[in-house]
Design a protein around this motif. Structure first.
Motif, PDB file in Angstrom:
ATOM      1  N   TRP A  27       4.155   4.424  -5.980  1.00 38.44           N
ATOM      2  CA  TRP A  27       4.830   5.466  -6.725  1.00 38.44           C
ATOM      3  C   TRP A  27       3.814   6.702  -6.761  1.00 38.44           C
ATOM      4  N   GLU A  28       4.679   7.930  -6.601  1.00 33.51           N
ATOM      5  CA  GLU A  28       4.016   9.338  -6.814  1.00 33.51           C
ATOM      6  C   GLU A  28       4.123   9.651  -8.392  1.00 33.51           C
ATOM      7  N   THR A  43       7.787   8.935  -9.343  1.00 34.20           N
ATOM      8  CA  THR A  43       8.645   8.818  -8.249  1.00 34.20           C
ATOM      9  C   THR A  43       8.889   7.556  -7.650  1.00 34.20           C
ATOM     10  N   LYS A  46      11.993   7.553  -1.971  1.00 36.65           N
ATOM     11  CA  LYS A  46      12.333   8.796  -1.353  1.00 36.65           C
ATOM     12  C   LYS A  46      13.496   8.721  -0.382  1.00 36.65           C
ATOM     13  N   SER A  61      14.103   6.907 -10.524  1.00 32.58           N
ATOM     14  CA  SER A  61      12.886   7.241 -10.598  1.00 32.58           C
ATOM     15  C   SER A  61      12.692   6.960 -12.168  1.00 32.58           C
TER      16      SER A  61
END
Length: 133
Positions: A27-28, A43, A46, A61
């Motif tokens: 995860w970002e 996040t 994608k 998210s």
């Protein structure tokens, strides 16, 4: 129908929780400042990435909030998007739920309030700001 749009987990150690979900799931993370309560946005998907094949919009998210000694029910939960938070609050109470305070304004995002459902699960709802034309 009001959709689930976000999840939330509490944390005691911001760097530790960011590191865990980044390493374990890729995860970002975006760390917000003091003015946003040191919230961490996550996040999880994608466009074009893997998701449940039956999901209309892929995955949601979420974020992580700093655990507070005086807040109730600091457990993982979901956030439901509503069109009118005041009307939704009346519906929650009418259906047997319990509001956990008054809506708070999240700058640039909208109005947010948590509640307990009839099974004592903590859930939240958000009335997002309308996009400016």
């Amino acid at each position: 129908m009001d959709p689930v749009v976000h999840f939330e987990f509490p944390y005691d150690d911001r760097e530790r929780i960011k590191r865990f979900y980044t390493q374990a799931f890729g995860w970002e993370m975006q760390q917000l400042g003091e003015e946003m309560g040191h919230y961490v946005l996550a996040t999880t998907a994608k466009p074009g990435g893997p998701s449940r094949p039956d999901a209309a919009n892929g995955a949601i998210s979420g974020g992580f909030f700093q655990r507070q000694k005086d807040w109730p029910d600091q457990v993982p939960s979901v956030v439901i998007a509503v069109q009118d938070i005041q009307a939704a609050m009346k519906k929650v109470k009418g259906a047997g739920g319990e509001l956990l305070g008054e809506p708070m304004t999240i700058p640039g995002v909208g109005e947010y309030v948590s509640f307990r459902d009839t099974e004592k699960n903590r859930v939240s709802m958000m009335q997002f700001l309308k996009p400016s034309s």
